[in-house]
Design a protein around this motif. Structure first.
Motif, PDB file in Angstrom:
ATOM      1  N   ALA A   1     -16.195 -46.795 -80.227  1.00 57.67           N
ATOM      2  CA  ALA A   1     -16.191 -47.983 -79.367  1.00 57.67           C
ATOM      3  C   ALA A   1     -15.713 -49.203 -80.144  1.00 57.67           C
ATOM      4  CB  ALA A   1     -17.586 -48.220 -78.799  1.00 57.67           C
ATOM      5  N   GLY A   2     -16.151 -49.320 -81.395  1.00 53.41           N
ATOM      6  CA  GLY A   2     -15.723 -50.451 -82.214  1.00 53.41           C
ATOM      7  C   GLY A   2     -14.231 -50.431 -82.491  1.00 53.41           C
ATOM      8  N   ILE A   3     -13.685 -49.244 -82.766  1.00 52.39           N
ATOM      9  CA  ILE A   3     -12.238 -49.121 -83.001  1.00 52.39           C
ATOM     10  C   ILE A   3     -11.466 -49.473 -81.736  1.00 52.39           C
ATOM     11  CG2 ILE A   3     -10.382 -47.506 -83.561  1.00 52.39           C
ATOM     12  CD1 ILE A   3     -12.427 -45.986 -85.295  1.00 52.39           C
ATOM     13  N   PHE A   4     -11.962 -48.994 -80.592  1.00 54.53           N
ATOM     14  CA  PHE A   4     -11.316 -49.292 -79.308  1.00 54.53           C
ATOM     15  C   PHE A   4     -11.286 -50.805 -79.058  1.00 54.53           C
ATOM     16  CE2 PHE A   4     -11.532 -50.048 -74.727  1.00 54.53           C
ATOM     17  CZ  PHE A   4     -10.471 -49.281 -74.266  1.00 54.53           C
ATOM     18  N   VAL A   5     -12.416 -51.456 -79.267  1.00 59.09           N
ATOM     19  CA  VAL A   5     -12.505 -52.906 -79.060  1.00 59.09           C
ATOM     20  C   VAL A   5     -11.551 -53.643 -79.985  1.00 59.09           C
ATOM     21  CG1 VAL A   5     -14.017 -54.899 -79.424  1.00 59.09           C
ATOM     22  CG2 VAL A   5     -14.833 -52.935 -78.119  1.00 59.09           C
ATOM     23  N   ALA A   6     -11.502 -53.217 -81.251  1.00 56.06           N
ATOM     24  CA  ALA A   6     -10.648 -53.905 -82.217  1.00 56.06           C
ATOM     25  C   ALA A   6      -9.171 -53.770 -81.862  1.00 56.06           C
ATOM     26  CB  ALA A   6     -10.909 -53.345 -83.619  1.00 56.06           C
ATOM     27  N   ILE A   7      -8.743 -52.539 -81.536  1.00 55.09           N
ATOM     28  CA  ILE A   7      -7.319 -52.316 -81.252  1.00 55.09           C
ATOM     29  C   ILE A   7      -6.900 -52.971 -79.946  1.00 55.09           C
ATOM     30  CG2 ILE A   7      -5.594 -50.554 -80.686  1.00 55.09           C
ATOM     31  CD1 ILE A   7      -6.983 -48.694 -82.656  1.00 55.09           C
ATOM     32  N   VAL A   8      -7.620 -52.654 -78.880  1.00 55.33           N
ATOM     33  CA  VAL A   8      -7.228 -53.148 -77.555  1.00 55.33           C
ATOM     34  C   VAL A   8      -7.439 -54.655 -77.448  1.00 55.33           C
ATOM     35  CG1 VAL A   8      -7.697 -53.003 -75.079  1.00 55.33           C
ATOM     36  CG2 VAL A   8      -7.686 -50.927 -76.465  1.00 55.33           C
ATOM     37  N   GLY A   9      -8.601 -55.134 -77.872  1.00 56.01           N
ATOM     38  CA  GLY A   9      -8.938 -56.544 -77.693  1.00 56.01           C
ATOM     39  C   GLY A   9      -8.149 -57.476 -78.584  1.00 56.01           C
ATOM     40  N   ILE A  10      -8.193 -57.224 -79.894  1.00 61.71           N
ATOM     41  CA  ILE A  10      -7.501 -58.125 -80.826  1.00 61.71           C
ATOM     42  C   ILE A  10      -5.991 -58.077 -80.600  1.00 61.71           C
ATOM     43  CG2 ILE A  10      -7.005 -58.564 -83.266  1.00 61.71           C
ATOM     44  CD1 ILE A  10      -9.813 -57.516 -83.897  1.00 61.71           C
ATOM     45  N   GLY A  11      -5.462 -56.871 -80.403  1.00 63.18           N
ATOM     46  CA  GLY A  11      -4.024 -56.747 -80.162  1.00 63.18           C
ATOM     47  C   GLY A  11      -3.574 -57.484 -78.914  1.00 63.18           C
ATOM     48  N   ALA A  12      -4.350 -57.370 -77.821  1.00 66.08           N
ATOM     49  CA  ALA A  12      -3.980 -58.043 -76.573  1.00 66.08           C
ATOM     50  C   ALA A  12      -3.976 -59.559 -76.734  1.00 66.08           C
ATOM     51  CB  ALA A  12      -4.941 -57.632 -75.458  1.00 66.08           C
ATOM     52  N   VAL A  13      -4.979 -60.089 -77.434  1.00 65.16           N
ATOM     53  CA  VAL A  13      -5.046 -61.536 -77.644  1.00 65.16           C
ATOM     54  C   VAL A  13      -3.851 -62.018 -78.462  1.00 65.16           C
ATOM     55  CG1 VAL A  13      -6.340 -63.375 -78.784  1.00 65.16           C
ATOM     56  CG2 VAL A  13      -7.549 -61.676 -77.413  1.00 65.16           C
ATOM     57  N   LEU A  14      -3.542 -61.301 -79.542  1.00 66.96           N
ATOM     58  CA  LEU A  14      -2.429 -61.718 -80.396  1.00 66.96           C
ATOM     59  C   LEU A  14      -1.101 -61.666 -79.652  1.00 66.96           C
ATOM     60  CD1 LEU A  14      -3.386 -59.987 -83.773  1.00 66.96           C
ATOM     61  CD2 LEU A  14      -3.539 -62.419 -83.201  1.00 66.96           C
ATOM     62  N   LEU A  15      -0.877 -60.590 -78.881  1.00 63.36           N
ATOM     63  CA  LEU A  15       0.388 -60.477 -78.157  1.00 63.36           C
ATOM     64  C   LEU A  15       0.468 -61.445 -76.987  1.00 63.36           C
ATOM     65  CD1 LEU A  15       0.992 -56.610 -78.188  1.00 63.36           C
ATOM     66  CD2 LEU A  15       2.318 -58.358 -79.376  1.00 63.36           C
ATOM     67  N   ALA A  16      -0.666 -61.703 -76.317  1.00 64.39           N
ATOM     68  CA  ALA A  16      -0.648 -62.665 -75.219  1.00 64.39           C
ATOM     69  C   ALA A  16      -0.281 -64.055 -75.711  1.00 64.39           C
ATOM     70  CB  ALA A  16      -2.018 -62.695 -74.534  1.00 64.39           C
ATOM     71  N   VAL A  17      -0.714 -64.384 -76.931  1.00 70.01           N
ATOM     72  CA  VAL A  17      -0.446 -65.714 -77.489  1.00 70.01           C
ATOM     73  C   VAL A  17       0.919 -65.769 -78.170  1.00 70.01           C
ATOM     74  CG1 VAL A  17      -1.227 -67.451 -79.149  1.00 70.01           C
ATOM     75  CG2 VAL A  17      -2.908 -66.204 -77.765  1.00 70.01           C
ATOM     76  N   TYR A  18       1.206 -64.744 -78.977  1.00 71.71           N
ATOM     77  CA  TYR A  18       2.400 -64.798 -79.814  1.00 71.71           C
ATOM     78  C   TYR A  18       3.482 -63.789 -79.420  1.00 71.71           C
ATOM     79  CZ  TYR A  18      -0.830 -67.340 -82.861  1.00 71.71           C
ATOM     80  OH  TYR A  18      -1.734 -68.240 -83.355  1.00 71.71           O
ATOM     81  N   GLY A  19       3.245 -63.010 -78.352  1.00 70.01           N
ATOM     82  CA  GLY A  19       4.175 -61.945 -78.002  1.00 70.01           C
ATOM     83  C   GLY A  19       5.596 -62.414 -77.762  1.00 70.01           C
ATOM     84  N   ALA A  20       5.767 -63.516 -77.014  1.00 64.95           N
ATOM     85  CA  ALA A  20       7.114 -64.001 -76.718  1.00 64.95           C
ATOM     86  C   ALA A  20       7.827 -64.435 -77.998  1.00 64.95           C
ATOM     87  CB  ALA A  20       7.035 -65.168 -75.732  1.00 64.95           C
ATOM     88  N   ARG A  21       7.092 -65.114 -78.882  1.00 68.65           N
ATOM     89  CA  ARG A  21       7.704 -65.548 -80.148  1.00 68.65           C
ATOM     90  C   ARG A  21       8.110 -64.351 -80.996  1.00 68.65           C
ATOM     91  NH1 ARG A  21       3.538 -70.387 -82.071  1.00 68.65           N
ATOM     92  NH2 ARG A  21       3.544 -71.551 -80.095  1.00 68.65           N
TER      93      ARG A  21
END
Length: 525
Positions: free
Chosen positions: A492-512
C-alpha cells in the motif's frame, strides 16, 4: 447539446527524430468549437473509405469486441485457475510457492513477449498476428486440459501466455487505430476491463466448475470459447494498421493553418467520387497480407526502447505494475487462506471473493474511462477550449484512496482472521486500481506521444509485467516471513508513493517536462 473539443497534444514527432514541435505557451487546442461543430482528431481520410476511422460503427465495434474477448480469454483460463491452486497443490504434491508458478511465469511471458509481437505487427500487420495467436491460444488450452503432469500444465500456461501476449499492447494500440481521441478514454476502459475481467470473472466461474466438475473442465470450457473467438477474429478483425499523412510529416501545424484546415474540412463537398479510393470488399478484408513498411524489421524491434526516458512512460508502467502486483498477490494467496483452516471453504465458495473484484473492476473502468472523459471535457471548457493531457491525472485520486485502504484492510483481515466481509470488501477496493490506473495512465501516454503510441504502449505493457513478476515471485515467502499486515501494508505504501507523488509532480510540471524533452533527439528510423 454535446461539445467535442479539438484534442491535439502539444507535441508531435518527426519520423527520424523524436523532436517535439511546440511552444510552452502555445495552446493545445486552437479554438473553442461551437456546440454544433465536431472536430475529429486524428483527421480521417476524406478520400479513403478503408481508413479504420471511417469504418461503420458496427465494423469497428465487432473488431474491437473480438480482440477484447481474445485478451479476456487469455487471462480467464490462466489467472482464472487460481481457485484450483489449493487442489492442484494437493493433486501434484507441490508447495504453495511452486503452485503459484502456474500464474507467475505466464505473467512474465505476457509482458516480455510484447517486445516480440508488436514489432512483427507493425511490420507485417496486426491481422496476421491476431489470427495466428488466437489459434495458438486455443491449441494451448487443449494441451492444458489434457495435461497429466504439473510441468505439462505449467508449460501449457506459459505457451498460452506467449500467444495471449499478442493482445496486451496491440489491443490498446487498436483502440487508437479505430477511435478518435475524444472516444479513447471510454474504449480504453472497456479494454482494461477485458484484461482485468479475466482475473476476476475467471476465478469466479472456475470456483463453481472446479467444485462441480474438475479443474480440467475449466480448461475445456476455455477451449470452446477460444475456438469461437478464433473464428470471430478470422472473420471480423480486418487490418487496422493505417499510415496517415500527418504521421509521415510530423511537422508543427500553426494555429492559422489548422483553423483553415478545419474550415475546409467542414465545407468540403461530399461529391469526391473522382478522388475516392476503392472500398475493400469483405473477402479482401480477410487477406492476411497488407504490405510492409520501408523500415528495417530489426530497427522496429529496437525502436521503442529509447522512449523509456520519457517521464509519462516511466510513470505509466510503474503505476500499472504496482496495481497489477497487488491484485495478483490477492489472487495467488486467497485460495491458500480461504480453503485452509480456519475458513475451510470449498473452491466454489472461495470463487465468490471475485464478485467484489468484478464490481471494483467495473467501477474502476468507468472512473478511469467515462468519468475521466467527462472531467477532461469540463476542464477543457473551463480552460477556453485548451486541453492538457495532465487533466486525466487528477482522477487518479479515486484509486489512490480506495486501493490503498483496501490493501491495508485485506492484509489486516487475513492476519487477524476477521470476517470474510472484510476480505471481500478489501479485495473490491484493491480491484479498482487494476482498471482505473492503467486506463488513465495509458490514455495519458497516448495523448503525450500520439504519433508513436504503439511503441510507448508496448513499453508500458511489456515492462509492467516484467516488474510485476519480479515483485510477485517473492510474495509467498515474503508473506510467510513478515505476515500479511506488513506485506500488504508495504505494498500500500509503494502504491501511494508511486501513484500519488508521480501524479502531483506530473500535474504540476508535466507540460514543462514535455516541452523540455522536445530537445531530446532519439533516433527513430
Amino acid at each position: 447539446m454535446h461539445y467535442f473539443f479539438l484534442l491535439r497534444p502539444s507535441c508531435s514527432f518527426r519520423p527520424r527524430h523524436f523532436r517535439l514541435h511546440s511552444d510552452i505557451a502555445s495552446p493545445i487546442a486552437t479554438h473553442t468549437p461551437t456546440p454544433t461543430t465536431t472536430i475529429l482528431i486524428p483527421t480521417p481520410s476524406p478520400t479513403d473509405p478503408n481508413d479504420p476511422l471511417r469504418w461503420p460503427p458496427a465494423k469497428k465495434h465487432s473488431a474491437f469486441a473480438a480482440i477484447c474477448a481474445f485478451t479476456f480469454l487469455t487471462n480467464y483460463a490462466i489467472g482464472g485457475l487460481a481457485p484450483a491452486f489449493y487442489i492442484l497443490s494437493l493433486e501434484f504434491n507441490k508447495s504453495m510457492a511452486d503452485t503459484s508458478h502456474l500464474l507467475l511465469w505466464p505473467i512474465l511471458v505476457l509482458g516480455a513477449f510484447n517486445f516480440f509481437w508488436v514489432p512483427l505487427a507493425n511490420y507485417f500487420g496486426k491481422r496476421p498476428i491476431f489470427v495466428f495467436a488466437s489459434g495458438l491460444l486455443c491449441v494451448c488450452y487443449i494441451w492444458g486440459a489434457a495435461a497429466s503432469t504439473f510441468d505439462s500444465l505449467l508449460w501449457s500456461n506459459i505457451v498460452a501466455a506467449f500467444a495471449g501476449s499478442a493482445t496486451e499492447a496491440l489491443g490498446a494500440a487498436m483502440v487508437n487505430d479505430l477511435y478518435f481521441l475524444h472516444e479513447r478514454g471510454a474504449k480504453m476502459g472497456i479494454y482494461m476491463n477485458a484484461i482485468a475481467g479475466g482475473n476476476t470473472l475467471g476465478p469466479l466461474i472456475c470456483g463453481f466448475v472446479v467444485s462441480n466438475l474438475s479443474w480440467r473442465w475449466h480448461k475445456w470450457i476455455a477451449v470452446i470459447f477460444t475456438g469461437l473467438n478464433f473464428v470471430a477474429v478470422v472473420l471480423f478483425v480486418p487490418e487496422t494498421r493505417y499510415q496517415r499523412e500527418s504521421e509521415e510529416g510530423g511537422a508543427h501545424v500553426s494555429q492559422e493553418e489548422l483553423a483553415v484546415a478545419d474550415k475546409e474540412l467542414l465545407r468540403r463537398p461530399t461529391d469526391q467520387s473522382a478522388l475516392q479510393v476503392p472500398k475493400k470488399t469483405f473477402v479482401q478484408d480477410l487477406s492476411l497480407w497488407s504490405g510492409t513498411p520501408r523500415t528495417n524489421l530489426f530497427k522496429m524491434f529496437i525502436r521503442p526502447f529509447p522512449l523509456i526516458v520519457y517521464p509519462s512512460v516511466i510513470y505509466a508502467f510503474l503505476c500499472y505494475s504496482i496495481s497489477l502486483v497487488i491484485v495478483v498477490a490477492v489472487n495467488i494467496l486467497n485460495p491458500f487462506v480461504l480453503q485452509a483452516p480456519p475458513y475451510g471453504w470449498s473452491p466454489q465458495i472461495n470463487g465468490l471473493i471475485n464478485i467484489p473484484g468484478i464490481l471494483g473492476n467495473l467501477f474502476g473502468a468507468w472512473a478511469g474511462g467515462d468519468l475521466v472523459d467527462m472531467w477532461c471535457k469540463w476542464r477543457t471548457r473551463k480552460n477556453h477550449g485548451v486541453y492538457e493531457p495532465e487533466s486525466r491525472l487528477y482522477m487518479l485520486l479515486i484509486p489512490f484512496l480506495l486501493t490503498s485502504a483496501g490493501c491495508v484492510l485485506f492484509g489486516y483481515g487475513v492476519q487477524n482472521t476477521l470476517s470474510w466481509v472484510s476480505l471481500f470488501f478489501g479485495y473490491g477496493l484493491v480491484a479498482v486500481a487494476l482498471t482505473a490506473v492503467p486506463t488513465i495512465t495509458m490514455a495519458y501516454v497516448s495523448d503525450c506521444t500520439l504519433a508513436v503510441n504503439s511503441d510507448t504502449l508496448l513499453l508500458v505493457n511489456g515492462l509492467k509485467n516484467i516488474v510485476a513478476f519480479g515483485f510477485l515471485y517473492g510474495v509467498v515467502p515474503w508473506v510467510s516471513e513478515v505476515g500479511y499486515v506488513d506485506c500488504f501494508g508495504t505494498m500500500a505504501g509503494i502504491f501511494v508513493a508511486i501513484v500519488g507523488i508521480g501524479a502531483v509532480l506530473l500535474a504540476v510540471y508535466g507540460a514543462r517536462v514535455r516541452h523540455a524533452s522536445a530537445q531530446w533527439k532519439l533516433i527513430l528510423e
